[in-house]
Design a protein around this motif. Structure first.
Motif, PDB file in Angstrom:
ATOM      1  N   SER A  26       0.122   2.386  -8.629  1.00 48.53           N
ATOM      2  CA  SER A  26       0.020   2.716  -7.208  1.00 48.53           C
ATOM      3  C   SER A  26       0.544   1.548  -6.373  1.00 48.53           C
ATOM      4  CB  SER A  26      -1.450   2.978  -6.852  1.00 48.53           C
ATOM      5  OG  SER A  26      -1.605   3.280  -5.487  1.00 48.53           O
ATOM      6  N   PRO A  27       1.352   1.831  -5.353  1.00 53.93           N
ATOM      7  CA  PRO A  27       1.727   3.115  -4.758  1.00 53.93           C
ATOM      8  C   PRO A  27       3.119   3.586  -5.180  1.00 53.93           C
ATOM      9  CG  PRO A  27       2.264   1.387  -3.232  1.00 53.93           C
ATOM     10  CD  PRO A  27       1.784   0.709  -4.482  1.00 53.93           C
ATOM     11  N   GLU A  34       4.114   5.731  -7.628  1.00 52.54           N
ATOM     12  CA  GLU A  34       4.169   6.921  -8.475  1.00 52.54           C
ATOM     13  C   GLU A  34       5.482   7.680  -8.321  1.00 52.54           C
ATOM     14  OE1 GLU A  34       1.703   6.120  -6.498  1.00 52.54           O
ATOM     15  OE2 GLU A  34      -0.235   6.228  -7.524  1.00 52.54           O
ATOM     16  N   THR A  39      -0.845  -0.853 -13.312  1.00 56.30           N
ATOM     17  CA  THR A  39      -1.045  -0.684 -11.878  1.00 56.30           C
ATOM     18  C   THR A  39       0.206  -0.040 -11.288  1.00 56.30           C
ATOM     19  OG1 THR A  39      -2.394  -2.688 -11.858  1.00 56.30           O
ATOM     20  CG2 THR A  39      -1.625  -1.868  -9.740  1.00 56.30           C
ATOM     21  N   THR A  71       0.798  -1.221   0.000  1.00 54.33           N
ATOM     22  CA  THR A  71       0.000   0.000   0.000  1.00 54.33           C
ATOM     23  C   THR A  71       0.832   1.273   0.000  1.00 54.33           C
ATOM     24  OG1 THR A  71      -0.171  -0.128   2.417  1.00 54.33           O
ATOM     25  CG2 THR A  71      -1.971  -1.098   1.129  1.00 54.33           C
ATOM     26  N   SER A  72       2.099   1.186   0.428  1.00 56.13           N
ATOM     27  CA  SER A  72       2.944   2.379   0.421  1.00 56.13           C
ATOM     28  C   SER A  72       4.409   1.981   0.376  1.00 56.13           C
ATOM     29  CB  SER A  72       2.677   3.257   1.654  1.00 56.13           C
ATOM     30  OG  SER A  72       3.056   2.582   2.839  1.00 56.13           O
TER      31      SER A  72
END
Length: 394
Positions: free
Chosen positions: A319-320, A322, A317, A153-154
């Motif tokens: 993300s995450p 960028e 896809t 997620t990050s």
């Protein structure tokens, strides 16, 4: 030299050196977790390096692959071939399965039950290219840590740390982004998420479609590309009333000449498939039960359907990731000819990678299984060896 002394020297050197813009001689420090495996590290020791391993008791990983598709599976095989997987490699996937040959989902997987449909473990990577079937047991045997159903997620680039949906922290030495693509969808406001509307990207999507086909009578396939053609062929196998709608003048307009497309269209028509060409869709309509019931076209006409499959392309896809560096023209993560991003130690492969296509002198993304396989192999070889030649996708 004592083991403790070796570890101290290694920590000092590995914090300051990186090799080939990504193979860092780095393993996150933890005094209780590192040990030297002389047999597995022989190749690096010949070069004068001491290699550290982690037992994965904490967040430290030497190599991490994010993504559970074909590219991840072929990358894993290449790590194994170089003797650099056991105790070093971690794969983080949002899926519940080990990497598999995704094209099967719109081919043999959709066969009616009496036609012996494809099922896992039958099409795990790397059987699509004649390689060994990499089942979950294969990854265990090779010492590769698999984290299922827990997408990243990050990312903290400065700290070289990933966070997953469950809150797990993963520190990486080198990171390979292999997140692939997601299916392009119709907006909710025109019925894109009505019950009975399907998109195919993973096993769960294919399972849901099969459940619909078992009860369906009229199927509409939106899109005249690979997905549309393959799903329509499967629907014929279920003996369903099948219509393909697309805005172009003929099937696979980007690849087929009109004469070649005509031959395919005739074959499909001989098997009962109807075509609506040059059409634009206004919206998908629901019936009294809330399920999709029809497709309404811009010209005002409608086509009844109790099952609709949307195959209008895909989008990368990113993300995450960028901050790693995106390409604004073709989408995806920008890489060089060895699939290195602008961030040291971070790579991108497969569908998500925007790479320099030398033969056409432009940046490109390729959404094809063969590219996923070969870009993964090229990237890992560049990461782990002295390979310096740039990628040529031809």
């Amino acid at each position: 030299m004592s083991t403790a002394r070796k570890l101290k020297v290694m920590a000092s050197v590995s914090n300051s050196l990186s090799f080939k813009h990504g193979l860092s001689l780095w393993c996150p420090q933890s005094p209780s977790l590192h040990r030297i495996r002389h047999s597995s590290a022989r190749n690096f020791q010949r070069r004068g390096f001491v290699v550290a391993y982690s037992s994965f008791a904490n967040e430290n990983r030497e190599f991490v692959i994010v993504g559970g598709g074909n590219a991840a599976g072929y990358a894993a095989r290449t790590f194994v071939e170089h003797g650099m997987a056991d105790g070093r490699l971690c794969i983080v996937s949002k899926e519940a399965y080990a990497p598999y040959e995704r094209p099967a989902l719109t081919k043999g997987y959709l066969f009616p039950l009496d036609k012996k449909p494809a099922r896992l473990p039958g099409f795990h990577t790397c059987v699509g290219s004649g390689g060994e079937r990499q089942t979950p047991e294969w990854y265990k045997e090779k010492g590769i840590e698999m984290i299922y159903q827990d997408p990243v997620t990050s990312i903290d680039i400065e700290k070289q740390t990933l966070t997953t949906n469950s809150g797990k922290l993963l520190k990486y030495g080198s990171l390979i982004v292999a997140t692939g693509c997601t299916a392009s969808r119709f907006p909710d406001k025109i019925g894109g998420n009505l019950p009975g509307v399907h998109y195919i990207r993973d096993v769960a999507d294919a399972d849901a479609l099969i459940s619909s086909l078992e009860k369906a009578k009229k199927v509409v396939v939106v899109g005249g590309g690979y997905i549309g053609m393959e799903v329509a062929a499967a629907a014929v196998g279920w003996k369903l009333d099948t219509t393909i709608i697309f805005p172009e003048n003929h099937l696979l307009q980007r690849l087929f000449t009109p004469s070649l497309a005509q031959r395919y269209e005739q074959l499909y028509q001989q098997n009962g498939v109807k075509f609506v060409k040059g059409a634009s869709i206004k919206n998908l309509e629901a019936g009294s039960d809330g399920r999709v019931a029809a497709v309404k076209l811009e010209d005002g006409s409608t086509i009844d359907a109790d099952t609709i499959v949307i195959g209008i392309g895909a989008k990368p896809t990113v993300s995450p990731f960028e901050r790693v560096g995106l390409n604004s023209s073709v989408g995806g993560i920008q890489v060089d000819g060895q699939f290195r991003t602008r961030m040291p130690g971070i790579f991108a492969i497969g569908d998500v990678a925007a790479f320099p296509l030398k033969m056409y002198d432009r940046i490109a993304r390729v959404e094809h299984v063969d590219h996923a396989r070969r870009s993964a192999q090229h990237c890992v070889k560049a990461l782990l060896s002295a390979q310096t030649h740039t990628w040529r996708d031809n």
